[in-house]
Design a protein around this motif. Structure first.
Motif, mmCIF file in Angstrom:
data_model
loop_
_atom_site.group_PDB
_atom_site.id
_atom_site.type_symbol
_atom_site.label_atom_id
_atom_site.label_comp_id
_atom_site.label_asym_id
_atom_site.label_seq_id
_atom_site.Cartn_x
_atom_site.Cartn_y
_atom_site.Cartn_z
ATOM 1 N N LEU A 192 -0.657 3.402 2.789
ATOM 2 C CA LEU A 192 0.742 3.473 3.204
ATOM 3 C C LEU A 192 1.604 3.528 1.945
ATOM 4 O O LEU A 192 1.359 2.784 0.983
ATOM 5 N N SER A 193 2.636 4.382 1.962
ATOM 6 C CA SER A 193 3.541 4.453 0.808
ATOM 7 C C SER A 193 4.973 4.583 1.289
ATOM 8 O O SER A 193 5.242 5.044 2.404
ATOM 9 N N TRP A 194 5.879 4.144 0.446
ATOM 10 C CA TRP A 194 7.308 4.236 0.750
ATOM 11 C C TRP A 194 8.089 4.217 -0.562
ATOM 12 O O TRP A 194 7.568 3.782 -1.595
ATOM 13 N N ARG A 195 9.303 4.721 -0.526
ATOM 14 C CA ARG A 195 10.121 4.726 -1.729
ATOM 15 C C ARG A 195 10.416 3.282 -2.134
ATOM 16 O O ARG A 195 10.824 2.472 -1.306
ATOM 17 N N THR A 196 10.216 3.020 -3.397
ATOM 18 C CA THR A 196 10.282 1.646 -3.873
ATOM 19 C C THR A 196 11.624 0.987 -3.584
ATOM 20 O O THR A 196 11.691 -0.197 -3.254
ATOM 21 N N GLY A 197 12.678 1.728 -3.614
ATOM 22 C CA GLY A 197 13.989 1.126 -3.389
ATOM 23 C C GLY A 197 14.313 0.883 -1.924
ATOM 24 O O GLY A 197 15.285 0.184 -1.599
ATOM 25 N N ASP A 198 13.515 1.450 -1.016
ATOM 26 C CA ASP A 198 13.802 1.298 0.408
ATOM 27 C C ASP A 198 13.315 -0.047 0.930
ATOM 28 O O ASP A 198 12.292 -0.576 0.479
ATOM 29 N N ALA A 199 14.050 -0.595 1.895
ATOM 30 C CA ALA A 199 13.675 -1.888 2.499
ATOM 31 C C ALA A 199 12.690 -1.633 3.635
ATOM 32 O O ALA A 199 13.059 -1.602 4.811
ATOM 33 N N THR A 200 11.458 -1.413 3.261
ATOM 34 C CA THR A 200 10.405 -1.150 4.251
ATOM 35 C C THR A 200 9.563 -2.399 4.450
ATOM 36 O O THR A 200 9.057 -2.995 3.487
ATOM 37 N N GLY A 207 -4.658 -9.849 10.547
ATOM 38 C CA GLY A 207 -4.605 -11.089 9.787
ATOM 39 C C GLY A 207 -5.766 -11.307 8.853
ATOM 40 O O GLY A 207 -5.891 -12.378 8.248
ATOM 41 N N ASN A 208 -6.657 -10.322 8.691
ATOM 42 C CA ASN A 208 -7.830 -10.513 7.835
ATOM 43 C C ASN A 208 -7.912 -9.493 6.707
ATOM 44 O O ASN A 208 -8.992 -9.207 6.199
ATOM 45 N N VAL A 209 -6.757 -8.914 6.333
ATOM 46 C CA VAL A 209 -6.728 -7.914 5.265
ATOM 47 C C VAL A 209 -5.898 -8.449 4.107
ATOM 48 O O VAL A 209 -4.731 -8.798 4.275
ATOM 49 N N ASP A 210 -6.507 -8.527 2.938
ATOM 50 C CA ASP A 210 -5.814 -9.007 1.743
ATOM 51 C C ASP A 210 -5.349 -7.787 0.941
ATOM 52 O O ASP A 210 -5.975 -7.377 -0.030
ATOM 53 N N ALA A 211 -4.254 -7.192 1.389
ATOM 54 C CA ALA A 211 -3.752 -5.975 0.761
ATOM 55 C C ALA A 211 -2.470 -6.281 -0.006
ATOM 56 O O ALA A 211 -1.623 -7.048 0.462
ATOM 57 N N LYS A 212 -2.311 -5.659 -1.152
ATOM 58 C CA LYS A 212 -1.134 -5.884 -1.992
ATOM 59 C C LYS A 212 -0.559 -4.541 -2.432
ATOM 60 O O LYS A 212 -1.287 -3.673 -2.914
ATOM 61 N N PRO A 213 0.748 -4.347 -2.272
ATOM 62 C CA PRO A 213 1.375 -3.084 -2.711
ATOM 63 C C PRO A 213 1.343 -2.960 -4.236
ATOM 64 O O PRO A 213 1.329 -3.962 -4.961
ATOM 65 N N LYS A 214 1.358 -1.716 -4.693
ATOM 66 C CA LYS A 214 1.436 -1.456 -6.125
ATOM 67 C C LYS A 214 2.383 -0.282 -6.362
ATOM 68 O O LYS A 214 2.581 0.563 -5.482
ATOM 69 N N ARG A 215 2.967 -0.233 -7.523
ATOM 70 C CA ARG A 215 3.959 0.793 -7.862
ATOM 71 C C ARG A 215 3.239 2.073 -8.293
ATOM 72 O O ARG A 215 2.259 2.033 -9.053
ATOM 73 N N ALA A 216 3.706 3.232 -7.768
ATOM 74 C CA ALA A 216 3.151 4.523 -8.164
ATOM 75 C C ALA A 216 4.305 5.497 -8.301
ATOM 76 O O ALA A 216 4.668 6.203 -7.353
ATOM 77 N N GLY A 217 4.944 5.495 -9.452
ATOM 78 C CA GLY A 217 6.099 6.351 -9.668
ATOM 79 C C GLY A 217 7.268 5.888 -8.821
ATOM 80 O O GLY A 217 7.673 4.724 -8.865
ATOM 81 N N PHE A 219 7.288 5.611 -5.727
ATOM 82 C CA PHE A 219 6.830 5.026 -4.478
ATOM 83 C C PHE A 219 6.027 3.743 -4.705
ATOM 84 O O PHE A 219 5.443 3.532 -5.775
ATOM 85 N N SER A 220 6.024 2.934 -3.685
ATOM 86 C CA SER A 220 5.119 1.795 -3.622
ATOM 87 C C SER A 220 3.993 2.173 -2.672
ATOM 88 O O SER A 220 4.221 2.803 -1.633
ATOM 89 N N GLU A 221 2.785 1.787 -3.047
ATOM 90 C CA GLU A 221 1.620 2.148 -2.241
ATOM 91 C C GLU A 221 0.864 0.906 -1.811
ATOM 92 O O GLU A 221 0.742 -0.059 -2.565
ATOM 93 N N LEU A 222 0.329 0.975 -0.603
ATOM 94 C CA LEU A 222 -0.482 -0.112 -0.057
ATOM 95 C C LEU A 222 -1.829 0.474 0.375
ATOM 96 O O LEU A 222 -1.954 0.981 1.488
ATOM 97 N N PRO A 223 -2.832 0.427 -0.488
ATOM 98 C CA PRO A 223 -4.144 0.967 -0.116
ATOM 99 C C PRO A 223 -4.963 -0.087 0.654
ATOM 100 O O PRO A 223 -4.920 -1.278 0.347
ATOM 101 N N ILE A 224 -5.692 0.355 1.652
ATOM 102 C CA ILE A 224 -6.558 -0.525 2.433
ATOM 103 C C ILE A 224 -7.908 0.155 2.579
ATOM 104 O O ILE A 224 -8.000 1.305 3.022
ATOM 105 N N VAL A 225 -8.949 -0.559 2.193
ATOM 106 C CA VAL A 225 -10.302 -0.027 2.336
ATOM 107 C C VAL A 225 -10.763 -0.276 3.766
ATOM 108 O O VAL A 225 -10.637 -1.375 4.294
ATOM 109 N N MET A 226 -11.259 0.777 4.374
ATOM 110 C CA MET A 226 -11.805 0.644 5.726
ATOM 111 C C MET A 226 -13.302 0.958 5.693
ATOM 112 O O MET A 226 -13.763 1.686 4.813
ATOM 113 N N PRO A 227 -14.054 0.403 6.650
ATOM 114 C CA PRO A 227 -13.608 -0.478 7.727
ATOM 115 C C PRO A 227 -13.153 -1.839 7.200
ATOM 116 O O PRO A 227 -13.726 -2.358 6.241
ATOM 117 N N ILE A 228 -12.120 -2.374 7.838
ATOM 118 C CA ILE A 228 -11.700 -3.726 7.484
ATOM 119 C C ILE A 228 -12.705 -4.706 8.062
ATOM 120 O O ILE A 228 -13.559 -4.346 8.873
#
Length: 933
Positions: A192-200, A207-217, A219-228
């Motif tokens: 999932l990605s969104w513009r960093t300045g947007d309030a997304t 409740g069992n996914v330890d995902a953390k957003p990271k900055r990519a230009g 945009f902010s990105e939230l990668p999730i490895v599947m299967p969870i």
């Protein structure tokens, strides 16, 4: 995809207005770094791994637009997989965005083949597949039968969509299921990605996914490895807020108040009812009928429910935007949005305070855990304030009337729609004001406790259930209507044969009334050597067995049943004026148990017992700390439910002479006769029941008549064997054999038919032929081999060489030691043929020690005692057998002989009469063994 689904309310937010594919200019170029070609796992090409091998999903929130990219690869490893998955179907709604197909490729032996290079293109179709569910979506389908696919290929498809909904006021929202273990997929990922300045805002509901957003230009990105990880299991009776869904959602709504404000303009009613219009006339009619705002509200709700049929319209912006009240009234259909706006307009026109309320019909308890978005809801209703109280009004419901106006839907947390915004509100539940089901049963059981019960029933059904039944009945013929009503009644009163059955609709009360008269299987059961009849519905209404054994579940409360109310009243006319009959248990109850409010009274007067019960629920929660105590209270309530206990000398079906009343017998006979006369090849149940009834009272000629008609209408193995058995009882061995042969013709493999034919042939004197027939089946082997060996031993033991039969059983018992049926069979042959009496007693006693059901074995051992001249021991075993099965003809016959020997001639005559009535063949059978009364 968003689905508004509640009380049959559905609308769909999906994809694209345009479509482009390889070889043409795409409708957009994705931002660099977003759409990437995922690497197929090594197993995808030429390996033995089957099924989906790649699933890569990326979503981007960019302003009011949600971009979606999906890359899938599926290995077609079998002809079935090739057939099922070689046709691509991509659906879209033409008012929300675009569909871009980046690639359709066949991967074979490591080579990638462009499936579109030859000029093959998608075909666009419109198929309203949900029209039968009253949903008009306008969705188009782009279909492609991929050419050149072979078993073992991998089919890869890469596509993008955009979604932008003008109704959301510049907000964006998304929700997507995540693949969870144990999913059979080689490689899967999500970003999932969104513009960093947007309030997304975003959230993973599992409740069992330890995902953390990271900055990519930018945009902010939230990668999730599947299967969870595999979802944490939650008990099924946990409140909805404890659900763990493999779902990620994101939105740019700031708060629930923001959602409320954005939706508010959609439900503005000013100017929606034109002066002089037909709809204005309906408002005037309501106003002229009453000044009471509560009554006006009820009339408005009834108008919307009854006069406007349901049809979801999800095209041309209709996913969130309701059609106008004028159009809804004109076309006389609408979904939850349209019905809500119509009801609001009518109420506002009468100066009744009301507002739209967003709800989720299935997961309302989970809403408070979700991020603010319109996707958290799939239904919309009206919240009206009258006289200081809030009324929750559902225009898509059916059958609501003034008496029901305060009833509450089980929607959990809801969101009022207001121009200034609102926060979530939890609906406080209460039981319905009127019973949904109100059932009265008048049972005639005045002749005998084990005859079928003759019942007059009156059943009033209200609300939505009544409306649905009325709708179904209006579309059916008379025969189908009756079948539908009988099937509905079966759930509440069991199977029956009806003499009369009528259904009356009361539109004013929003109810239907079913009246009928029929015969039902008796409710009396033998327990601890006495006849009992349970009278309470508690056991079928109340169940409370929550499982909180796991440590992780220990603090989870129990969610009890949603609001409901049922009323049951039963009156039973007892045999012999109720003499000797007593009520055990708690006749009176007024308690709250396991989420149920239970009220009951039970009394007996003038030979009639009356039970009146109310069961109400309101969706209460049982705290975890109270579960054990509540379980104990529920078990106690059920154990102490009232039951009738018959006296030891209660009149039975074999002792009807001198009965104080024969009304039950006459009515049952008449109803069975009528039902049998009306039977046809599509329904022979009445004939089966009639035959059973006549046989049960010793009327074997009546049983034959019913079975003969059944065979004429619908021949079956069961019917032929049943008539064969009845004919044998009457001594018609030739007729019995003919029926058994017909059964075997219908099913040559039927064990029952083969055994019956063999037994009857042997009874007619040809034991060798009977044995040869069974030897043929034994020679086939298989699982039935030993069954036929026992059948042969039985036939030979009764009509042929007893020693040979015993030898066969010796071999079976050696191979299968400890089988009580084999031991009893050997004991029986020894006893009837009066051979090897020194070991017969041991066989029967051993069989009894190994069996839970001993009546037949006691009968066999009693004959052994008789052969040994120990009549007192025989009498003790026969008494014990008859205490379990009082109508067993063989034990009655043997006891008649024993009692006559002991000088108890009157008692002996009674037993002999019962034996002759219940099993006329018994006397003839025992005569072969030298046993006569």
């Amino acid at each position: 995809m968003n689905i508004w689904r509640g009380a049959a309310c559905v609308a769909v937010v999906l994809v694209p207005a345009q479509i482009a594919w390889a070889g043409e200019q795409p409708l957009y170029e994705p931002a660099p770094g977003w759409v990437t070609v995922a690497k197929l796992p090594d197993t995808a090409a030429g390996s033995a791994v089957a099924g989906p091998v790649l699933y890569d999903v990326q979503q981007r929130v960019d302003g009011a637009t949600v971009w979606n990219y999906v890359d899938t690869a599926l290995k077609l490893d079998t002809p079935e997989a090739l057939s099922q998955s070689s046709n691509l179907t991509l659906a879209w709604a033409p008012d929300k965005g675009d569909l871009i197909i980046h690639q359709v490729a066949i991967i074979r032996n490591g080579e990638e083949i462009d499936a579109l290079a030859g000029g093959q293109k998608f075909t666009v179709l419109r198929r309203e597949q949900a029209l039968e569910q009253r949903e008009l979506t306008g969705i188009l389908s782009a279909t492609l039968a991929v050419e050149g696919l072979r078993v073992g290929d991998v089919l890869r498809v890469r596509m993008s969509t955009t979604v932008k909904d003008a109704a959301l006021g510049g907000r964006a929202q998304l929700a997507l299921p995540l693949i969870a273990e144990p999913a059979p997929i080689k490689a899967a990922s999500y970003k999932l990605s969104w513009r960093t300045g947007d309030a997304t805002q975003w959230k993973v509901l599992s409740g069992n996914v330890d995902a953390k957003p990271k900055r990519a230009g930018e945009f902010s990105e939230l990668p999730i490895v599947m299967p969870i990880a595999k979802l944490t299991e939650i008990p099924q009776d946990a409140p909805g807020r404890f659900q763990r869904l493999p779902l990620i959602e994101a939105s740019t709504f700031a708060s629930w108040a923001d959602v409320s404000k954005i939706m508010a303009p959609l439900y503005a009613t000013d100017g929606t009812i034109a002066a002089g219009s037909a709809l204005a006339g309906e408002v005037a009619t309501i106003k002229a009928a009453t000044d009471d705002p509560l009554k006006r509200t009820a009339m408005a709700l009834q108008l919307v429910q009854d006069k406007v049929r349901y049809l979801a319209v999800g095209m041309d912006g209709g996913n969130y935007v309701p059609q106008t009240p004028a159009k809804t009234w004109d076309v006389r259909y609408g979904d939850c949005k349209a019905k809500t706006l119509l009801l609001l307009a009518i109420l506002h026109a009468m100066d009744i305070e009301a507002e739209a309320v967003l709800a989720h019909a299935d997961m309302g308890e989970l809403v408070e855990r979700r991020i603010p978005s319109a996707l958290a809801f799939n239904h919309v209703i009206v919240g009206a304030k009258v006289g200081g109280e809030t009324l929750w009004l559902d225009g898509t419901g059916l059958g609501a009337r003034l008496a029901d106006i305060r009833d509450t839907p089980p929607f959990g947390h809801v969101l009022p729609v207001r121009t200034g915004g609102a926060e979530l509100v939890k609906i406080a539940l209460r039981a319905p004001a009127r019973p949904i089901v109100d059932l009265t049963l008048d049972a005639d059981e005045s002749t005998s406790v084990d005859l079928p019960s003759v019942i007059d029933l009156t059943m009033v059904v209200r609300g939505q259930l009544a409306s649905l039944m009325t709708l179904a009945s209006s579309q059916l013929g008379a025969k189908e209507q009756r079948e539908l009503t009988e099937k509905f009644l079966q759930h509440y009163v069991g199977e029956a044969q009806y003499d009369a059955l009528t259904t009356t609709t009361d539109a004013e009360a929003g109810s239907i009334t079913i009246k009928g008269k029929g015969v039902f299987t008796t409710g009396w059961r033998r327990d601890d050597q006495r006849m009992e009849r349970w009278m309470s519905r508690s056991s079928s209404m109340i169940g409370f067995e929550p499982d909180r054994a796991r440590a992780s579940w220990a603090d989870i409360p129990v969610a009890t049943a949603a609001p409901d109310l049922a009323h049951y009243r039963m009156r039973i006319r007892l045999p012999d004026g109720g003499r000797g009959y007593t009520i055990e248990g708690d006749p009176a109850v007024d308690a709250q148990v396991a989420g149920y409010d239970v009220k009951r009274t039970a009394s007996m007067e003038g030979g009639v017992v009356t039970v009146d019960e109310w069961f109400a629920t309101a969706g209460r929660e049982i705290p975890a700390a109270q579960i054990a105590a509540e379980r104990d209270r529920a078990v106690t309530l059920l154990a102490r439910a009232p039951r009738m206990v018959a006296p030891a000398d209660a009149r039975r079906r074999w002792n009807l002479k001198g009965a104080g009343s024969v009304s039950q017998l006459k009515a049952a006979s008449a109803i069975f006769a009528k039902a049998a006369a009306e039977a046809d090849e599509e329904n022979v149940t009445a004939l089966t029941s009639s035959a059973s009834f006549h046989q049960g009272i010793g009327d074997y000629k009546g049983a034959i008549a019913a079975l003969t008609k059944q065979i004429a209408l619908l021949p079956s193995v069961e019917a032929y064997l049943a008539r064969s058995a009845v004919r044998k009882e009457l001594g018609d061995i030739a007729g019995a054999l003919a029926d058994a042969e017909e059964a075997r013709k219908l099913d040559p493999a039927s064990q029952g038919a083969v055994f019956s034919v063999a037994m009857l042939i042997a009874e007619r004197g040809d034991v060798a032929k009977a044995s040869a027939m069974l030897d043929e089946r034994i020679a086939l082997g298989g699982k039935t081999r030993d069954d036929y060996r026992m059948a042969k031993a039985t036939v030979v033991g009764e009509f042929g060489d007893a020693a040979a039969a015993i030898s066969e059983l010796d071999a079976l018992i050696a191979a299968k030691p400890g089988v009580p049926t084999l031991l009893n069979a050997r004991c029986w042959i020894k006893a009837t043929r009066n051979v090897q009496m020194d070991t017969a007693l041991k066989d029967c006693t051993s069989a009894m020690e190994l069996s839970d059901s001993t009546a037949q074995i006691l009968d066999s051992r009693a004959l052994v005692w008789m052969r040994l001249g120990r009549d007192e021991d025989a009498l003790r075993d026969l008494d014990a057998a008859l205490s379990q099965v009082p109508g067993m003809g063989s034990s009655r016959f043997l006891r008649a002989i024993v009692k006559k020997r002991m000088g108890q001639t009157e008692d002996a005559a009674v037993d002999l009469a019962v034996a002759r009535q219940m099993s006329p063949s018994t006397e003839r059978d025992y005569a072969r063994f030298g046993l006569k009364p």
